[in-house]
Each structure stands twice: as C-alpha cells, then as structure tokens.
Design a protein around this motif. Structure first.
Motif, PDB file in Angstrom:
ATOM      1  N   SER A  62      11.037  11.705  10.928  1.00  0.00           N
ATOM      2  CA  SER A  62      10.069  10.907  11.678  1.00  0.00           C
ATOM      3  C   SER A  62       9.028  10.307  10.748  1.00  0.00           C
ATOM      4  O   SER A  62       8.631   9.144  10.894  1.00  0.00           O
ATOM      5  CB  SER A  62       9.386  11.770  12.750  1.00  0.00           C
ATOM      6  OG  SER A  62      10.320  12.246  13.680  1.00  0.00           O
ATOM      7  N   VAL A  63       8.573  11.103   9.780  1.00  0.00           N
ATOM      8  CA  VAL A  63       7.592  10.611   8.813  1.00  0.00           C
ATOM      9  C   VAL A  63       8.189   9.493   7.972  1.00  0.00           C
ATOM     10  O   VAL A  63       7.548   8.462   7.715  1.00  0.00           O
ATOM     11  CB  VAL A  63       7.096  11.760   7.905  1.00  0.00           C
ATOM     12  CG1 VAL A  63       6.268  11.208   6.749  1.00  0.00           C
ATOM     13  CG2 VAL A  63       6.280  12.758   8.715  1.00  0.00           C
ATOM     14  N   VAL A  64       9.443   9.687   7.538  1.00  0.00           N
ATOM     15  CA  VAL A  64      10.118   8.663   6.736  1.00  0.00           C
ATOM     16  C   VAL A  64      10.248   7.362   7.524  1.00  0.00           C
ATOM     17  O   VAL A  64      10.004   6.268   7.000  1.00  0.00           O
ATOM     18  CB  VAL A  64      11.511   9.154   6.285  1.00  0.00           C
ATOM     19  CG1 VAL A  64      12.322   8.013   5.696  1.00  0.00           C
ATOM     20  CG2 VAL A  64      11.363  10.276   5.269  1.00  0.00           C
ATOM     21  N   LEU A  65      10.626   7.478   8.800  1.00  0.00           N
ATOM     22  CA  LEU A  65      10.776   6.289   9.631  1.00  0.00           C
ATOM     23  C   LEU A  65       9.441   5.576   9.803  1.00  0.00           C
ATOM     24  O   LEU A  65       9.366   4.345   9.760  1.00  0.00           O
ATOM     25  CB  LEU A  65      11.349   6.661  10.992  1.00  0.00           C
ATOM     26  CG  LEU A  65      11.490   5.505  11.996  1.00  0.00           C
ATOM     27  CD1 LEU A  65      12.370   4.409  11.423  1.00  0.00           C
ATOM     28  CD2 LEU A  65      12.037   6.006  13.310  1.00  0.00           C
ATOM     29  N   ALA A  66       8.380   6.352  10.019  1.00  0.00           N
ATOM     30  CA  ALA A  66       7.063   5.758  10.191  1.00  0.00           C
ATOM     31  C   ALA A  66       6.612   5.068   8.910  1.00  0.00           C
ATOM     32  O   ALA A  66       5.859   4.091   8.940  1.00  0.00           O
ATOM     33  CB  ALA A  66       6.055   6.831  10.598  1.00  0.00           C
ATOM     34  N   THR A  67       7.060   5.565   7.779  1.00  0.00           N
ATOM     35  CA  THR A  67       6.659   4.998   6.490  1.00  0.00           C
ATOM     36  C   THR A  67       7.434   3.727   6.165  1.00  0.00           C
ATOM     37  O   THR A  67       6.863   2.718   5.769  1.00  0.00           O
ATOM     38  CB  THR A  67       6.889   6.023   5.358  1.00  0.00           C
ATOM     39  OG1 THR A  67       6.172   7.208   5.663  1.00  0.00           O
ATOM     40  CG2 THR A  67       6.428   5.471   4.027  1.00  0.00           C
ATOM     41  N   SER A  68       8.743   3.783   6.370  1.00  0.00           N
ATOM     42  CA  SER A  68       9.569   2.643   5.962  1.00  0.00           C
ATOM     43  C   SER A  68      10.940   2.713   6.611  1.00  0.00           C
ATOM     44  O   SER A  68      11.622   3.738   6.534  1.00  0.00           O
ATOM     45  CB  SER A  68       9.715   2.619   4.444  1.00  0.00           C
ATOM     46  OG  SER A  68      10.706   1.705   4.048  1.00  0.00           O
ATOM     47  N   ALA A  69      11.341   1.622   7.256  1.00  0.00           N
ATOM     48  CA  ALA A  69      12.684   1.542   7.830  1.00  0.00           C
ATOM     49  C   ALA A  69      13.734   1.552   6.729  1.00  0.00           C
ATOM     50  O   ALA A  69      14.834   2.077   6.902  1.00  0.00           O
ATOM     51  CB  ALA A  69      12.820   0.276   8.673  1.00  0.00           C
TER      52      ALA A  69
END
Length: 209
Positions: A62-69
C-alpha cells in the motif's frame, strides 16, 4: 477483481496448498509426535503466523502504491520473476526437498501453537512469497489495495491451513506416502512448480501488453 484472475488465483492457491512444504511437514511432525491436538494447534499457529506476513506485506505494498505506480509495477514484475524462480527450484529440486523433509518427522517440545506462530513469522520465504504472489492479483487502479491484499492473503492462508488440517487427520497415511511413495510426491511438487512458473509467466506477459 476480474473473474478470470480470481479463478487463476484460486487455482494457483489450491495447487500451492496441496503441495507438501515445510509448513505441512512441521504440522505432520507435531501430529506424529504428540497426536491430533498438537497438530491442530500447530496448524492454527501457522495460520496466525501467515496472517502476520499478509498484513505486513499489505501495508508495504500500500505504501509503495501510494508512493509510485511505477514502483508498484516493479514490485509486481519482480514478484512474477520470483514466482518463476521458485517454480524452477520446485521442479529441479523436488526429490532433494522431499529427502530433507523426511528427517523432520520427530518429537518437538514446547507449545505447538506458539511454535507454529514463531516458525511461520520467522520464515523469510513466507514473507517473500506473499510479496510476490498476491500483488499479481491486486488492481492498483481499483483502490482499497490494503483491503484487497488482506482478503486475498486470508483466502490463501485459509487454504494452506485447510491443507495442514487434512494432513493432521491423515497423518499416518501421509507419513507413509512421504517416506515410501517418493515418486508420487516428487511428481506433485513438480506439477506445483510448473503451475507457479506458468503463473509468473502469465502475469509478466499479460501486464506487459
């Protein structure tokens, strides 16, 4: 999730749950050493340990997605590559893995429930597996990534635990199968490995279109 992806996820999860791995061998060890009660408690322990990995992986993704697609896509492609790697290892090392697993049938002391949790939580391969397997089926455009990840992870862990509980109920016959019918178990592990390779390849190719 699209119907065909859900079907693929359930099929792959069933294949993996049926494949005899370290978790199932651990549960069989406790069952044969202390009876069905210890086997059931061990299975419940590995269930909770598996969910620890699921929640941790869901939070990380979730953190990775929020940071960058783009970063999320990298996680998915890296996961697909890891699944292919695991599948190749299962296919090539099926006989060796079973031979080493046979030595695990012995007495183990301590709380089977707590040891089940600790055994699963401290297994880095479990964390890597969930980080590589589940993101392949999470829609990064649909929102609710964390919830979707946890739900899929819960389904996967439930199927694994169900396989462990079946092993508990059939402990004696399964021990004979592991120790006497090496060819059948080797074939099953190779089939599961091939399914994992196919899954990784499918995801990599479909997402690259």
């Amino acid at each position: 999730m699209e119907a065909h992806k859900l079907t693929l996820f359930l099929t792959a999860s069933l294949f993996l749950a049926a494949a005899p791995g370290p978790g199932m061998l651990y549960v069989l060890s406790r069952t044969l050493a202390g009876g069905k009660r210890e086997g059931i408690l061990s299975s419940l322990g590995t269930f909770f340990g598996g969910m620890v990995h699921v929640v941790a992986a869901a939070a990380g993704v979730s953190v990775v997605l929020a940071t960058s697609a783009i970063a999320f896509s990298i996680v998915k492609f890296a996961g697909a590559a890891y699944l292919i790697y695991l599948g190749i290892r299962m296919v090539l090392g099926a006989e060796k893995d079973l031979a080493s697993g046979e030595t695990s049938f012995g007495a183990t002391k301590g709380s089977p429930f707590l040891q089940g949790i600790v055994t699963e939580v401290l297994n880095p391969k479990t964390a890597l597996f969930f980080l590589s397997f589940i993101p392949q089926f999470v829609d990064r455009h649909g929102g609710h990534v964390f919830a979707s990840f946890v739900i899929l992870g819960l389904i996967s862990v439930i199927l694994n635990t169900t396989g462990d509980l079946v092993a508990v109920m059939l402990a004696a016959p399964l021990k004979q199968l592991f120790t006497r019918s090496r060819k059948a178990q080797t074939t099953q592990r190779r089939a599961s490995g091939a399914a994992m390779i196919a899954l990784g390849a499918y995801v990599g190719l479909s997402d690259s279109r």
